[in-house]
Design an enzyme around this catalytic site. Structure first.
Site, PDB file in Angstrom:
ATOM      1  N   THR A 103      -0.256   2.237  47.334  1.00 27.76           N
ATOM      2  CA  THR A 103      -0.288   2.682  45.941  1.00 27.76           C
ATOM      3  C   THR A 103       0.984   2.304  45.195  1.00 27.76           C
ATOM      4  O   THR A 103       1.038   2.397  43.974  1.00 27.76           O
ATOM      5  CB  THR A 103      -0.572   4.202  45.849  1.00 27.76           C
ATOM      6  OG1 THR A 103      -0.907   4.523  44.494  1.00 27.76           O
ATOM      7  CG2 THR A 103       0.622   5.022  46.312  1.00 27.76           C
ATOM      8  N   GLU A 148       1.397   7.422  27.622  1.00 24.35           N
ATOM      9  CA  GLU A 148       1.382   8.125  28.903  1.00 24.35           C
ATOM     10  C   GLU A 148       0.141   9.006  29.040  1.00 24.35           C
ATOM     11  O   GLU A 148      -0.477   9.073  30.096  1.00 24.35           O
ATOM     12  CB  GLU A 148       2.657   8.975  29.006  1.00 24.35           C
ATOM     13  CG  GLU A 148       2.740   9.927  30.188  1.00 24.35           C
ATOM     14  CD  GLU A 148       2.970   9.221  31.511  1.00 24.35           C
ATOM     15  OE1 GLU A 148       3.144   7.992  31.526  1.00 24.35           O
ATOM     16  OE2 GLU A 148       2.963   9.909  32.550  1.00 24.35           O
TER      17      GLU A 148
END
Ligand SMILES: *[C@@H]1O[C@H](CO)[C@@H](O)[C@H](O)[C@H]1NC(C)=O
Ligand SMILES: *[C@@H]1O[C@H](CO)[C@@H](O)[C@H](O)[C@H]1NC(C)=O
Ligand SMILES: *[C@@H]1O[C@H](CO)[C@@H](O)[C@H](O)[C@H]1NC(C)=O
Ligand SMILES: *[C@@H]1O[C@H](CO)[C@@H](O)[C@H](O)[C@H]1NC(C)=O
Ligand SMILES: *[C@@H]1O[C@H](CO)[C@@H](O)[C@H](O)[C@H]1NC(C)=O
Ligand SMILES: *[C@@H]1O[C@H](CO)[C@@H](O)[C@H](O)[C@H]1NC(C)=O
Ligand SMILES: *[C@@H]1O[C@H](CO)[C@@H](O)[C@H](O)[C@H]1NC(C)=O
Ligand SMILES: *[C@@H]1O[C@H](CO)[C@@H](O)[C@H](O)[C@H]1NC(C)=O
Ligand SMILES: *[C@@H]1O[C@H](CO)[C@@H](O)[C@H](O)[C@H]1NC(C)=O
Length: 525
Positions: free
Chosen positions: A513, A387
């Site tokens: 997006t 992440e």
């Protein structure tokens, strides 16, 4: 919760009967050739096998969701229950719609279409705050994309035009419920809304991405509905980002601070980058130009400034791996050598800009960023990237120093929450170059993700990409697994089609997006 098995299968069939013309051909056969520049991509039989494996994963995730969670927002796959983190309107279903369409799966498409008219946007589950940003990209985006595809090239997947018209009607209803967010002194919206009393969370600021990632969806809604209000609201707010004040909030041309004061429209800081919270503002500058080059030339000019400044000032090479390129974050003109999974859309966005503006420099830089993000995947035990990571040589944790020497970064946050950005950028890299290496990287990522995150009735976020089995499951299947991960994983092996990104820079569609494709409004340039 709803029980599927035989009952749901029957009701799904009844939906299809009105919608599916059994004798129509699919939109494109595998024979119609593939994208990129040809010659170097995977063979047709390989492509077909891989695309079909991705469709199978989509079916698996959907079946678990449909059986145990529909029409709630998300499946908890470990214990076959559900959650409503996105206000309880069926986020996974709406996020799955455009992918089910592109995969030409009429059963799933119709299961979703039957749900959409039943949604009451005026009520949020447990009166949880409604995020203007998340609601726009997932729900408004999913509805408009479904509408575009079903009114256009995939009309054969549903012949009941009333079900299709409802998509636009519900997008209008949703935007009408949201639009009081813009009722502020500047027109910069609040992001977090309480629908129960039509108030907001009282924030004094809003962020770069949460202000600057509405304009594509709301402009498209105006174009489709004929009501200019939605475009006007979001473009007014965007104006504060296109002409940022004070000047100190723009440490380099086109690179902006992170938060804007809702009361006076002034930026309150000068730190940012391409990561979470800032990311899709930059992404949409070039995508607005793809959407309509005649109306959004100024957005393109701003993107060019951002791209040039990023290449000149943010490009960074780890001391232990100077062959790798990442984009640093900044505070004023000081760099922070840190990035993450979310920011890995950057390679794809540079490639898109390079294709559209016919600037090889942007494509080459984008491909370098893509290779850096691939390194974060192939350096991990699971084959999935972390992440958050860093390459600040002065702060490498002792127990990662050998790893930093080898991989060029160290892990700051090891979880993987079913994010798409790395595969998304592989997709753009493949569409630009036609090189199979990007198909192979996407395939490897898909295999790693489906192997490591598969649990119970679906796929779950995991806690540690560098532990043998991914650490533990968090018991959460995000809606963007449907919208993004599985869509880009599929499209990179799928036949050419008008919605695919075009290597010649003329695009008939643009992906929001959340990876929902919209039909462009202008003449493709
Ligand atoms: C909110 O959406 C519902 C449909 O779900 C619609 O009936 C209602 O009119 C909308 N509310 C506003 C304020 O527009
Ligand atoms: C509106 O409702 C929310 C959630 O119930 C609550 O937290 C908030 O204080 C309320 N705001 C006002 C102005 O009443
Ligand atoms: C935001 O703007 C208002 C109005 O100009 C001002 O009173 C307030 O101090 C500003 N807040 C910040 C954090 O700058
Ligand atoms: C923008 O990026 C900076 C640097 O990573 C970060 O601190 C900030 O929180 C981001 N902005 C928002 C609105 O999240
Ligand atoms: C940026 O620098 C300012 C001034 O040194 C500092 O107050 C702020 O905490 C820094 N912000 C971040 C996100 O590092
Ligand atoms: C940038 O770094 C310099 C030198 O360490 C420091 O004096 C300055 O406050 C930093 N600026 C910000 C905005 O953090
Ligand atoms: C490194 O040490 C920290 C602190 O003890 C620990 O939390 C982390 O899991 C270790 N990381 C690795 C890769 O061993
Ligand atoms: C692993 O995750 C499950 C929920 O998915 C949780 O119940 C369990 O406590 C976790 N185990 C560990 C060791 O953290
Ligand atoms: C399922 O797991 C979630 C947490 O992951 C927990 O909150 C919930 O209570 C569990 N439900 C059941 C029925 O076990």
């Amino acid at each position: 919760m709803r029980s599927l098995s035989i009952l749901a299968a029957i009701s799904a069939c009844s939906g299809i009967a009105t919608c599916l013309p059994w004798n129509w051909p699919p939109y494109h056969g595998w024979e119609s050739g593939k994208g990129g520049q040809g010659g170097q991509s995977e063979s047709q039989s390989e492509a077909r096998q891989r695309a079909s494996a991705v469709k199978q994963a989509f079916q698996t995730a959907w079946d678990g969701y449909y059986q145990y969670a529909f029409p709630n927002d998300e499946l908890y796959p470990v214990n076959n229950t559900f959650g409503n983190s996105r206000n309880g309107w069926g986020a996974s279903a709406l996020d799955a719609l455009s992918t089910a369409l592109l995969m030409e799966n009429p059963t799933i498409v119709n299961e979703i279409l039957d749900h959409i008219p039943t949604i009451d946007w005026s009520v949020s589950y447990e009166d949880e705050p409604v995020s203007l940003f998340e609601t726009t990209i997932r729900y408004v985006g999913g509805l408009l994309s479904g509408y575009d595809l079903l009114k256009g090239p995939l009309a054969y997947l549903c012949h009941d035009s009333s079900k299709v018209d409802v998509l636009l009607e519900q997008a209008v209803n949703l935007a009408n419920n949201l639009s009081y967010a813009f009722d502020t002194p500047t027109g910069i919206p609040y992001n977090n809304l309480f629908f129960g009393n039509r108030s907001n969370d009282g924030a004094t600021n809003n962020g770069l991405a949460t202000i600057g990632t509405l304009v594509l969806e709301w402009t498209h809604l105006s174009d489709l509905s004929g009501n200019p209000t939605y475009a006007a609201l979001t473009q007014k707010a965007e104006g504060y980002l296109l002409d940022p004040q004070p000047a100190t909030s723009e440490p380099w041309p086109g690179l902006l601070g992170s938060s804007v004061n809702i009361s006076d429209g002034l930026f309150i800081d000068a730190y940012g980058g391409w990561g979470g919270g800032n990311d899709s503002f930059y992404e949409y500058l070039i995508k607005m130009y793809v959407y309509d080059s005649s109306r959004f030339g100024e957005y393109k000019d701003r993107w060019v400034l951002t791209a040039d400044s990023s290449i000149a000032h943010l490009a960074s090479h780890p001391s232990s791996r100077p062959d790798l390129t990442f984009l640093a974050e900044f505070n004023g003109t000081n760099l922070t050598l840190q990035s993450g999974h979310l920011a890995c859309f950057d390679g794809g966005n540079f490639i898109l800009g390079g294709l559209v503006l016919k600037q090889q420099e942007y494509i080459d830089f984008g491909l370098a960023l893509v290779a850096g993000c691939e390194d974060t995947y192939n350096s991990m035990l699971t084959g999935i990237g972390p992440e958050q990571f860093s390459w600040d040589a002065s702060s490498v944790p002792l127990n990662q120093s050998a790893f930093y020497q080898r991989a060029g970064f160290y892990i700051e946050d090891a979880q993987y929450i079913l994010r798409p950005e790395v595969i998304e950028s592989f997709y753009y890299a493949y569409r630009a170059t036609g090189k199979r290496v990007y198909q192979d990287w996407a395939w490897n990522a898909f295999l790693a993700i489906t192997k490591t995150t598969r649990v119970g009735s679906g796929y779950s976020e995991i806690t540690n990409v560098n532990a043998p089995a991914g650490g533990n499951f968090t018991n959460f299947q995000d809606s963007f697994l449907f919208a993004e991960v599985l869509k880009y994983s599929y499209l990179i092996h799928a036949p050419d089609a008008e919605w695919q990104v075009n290597h010649n820079g003329k695009n008939e569609w643009v992906f929001n997006t959340e990876a929902h494709p919209f039909k462009v409004a202008g003449t493709p340039i």
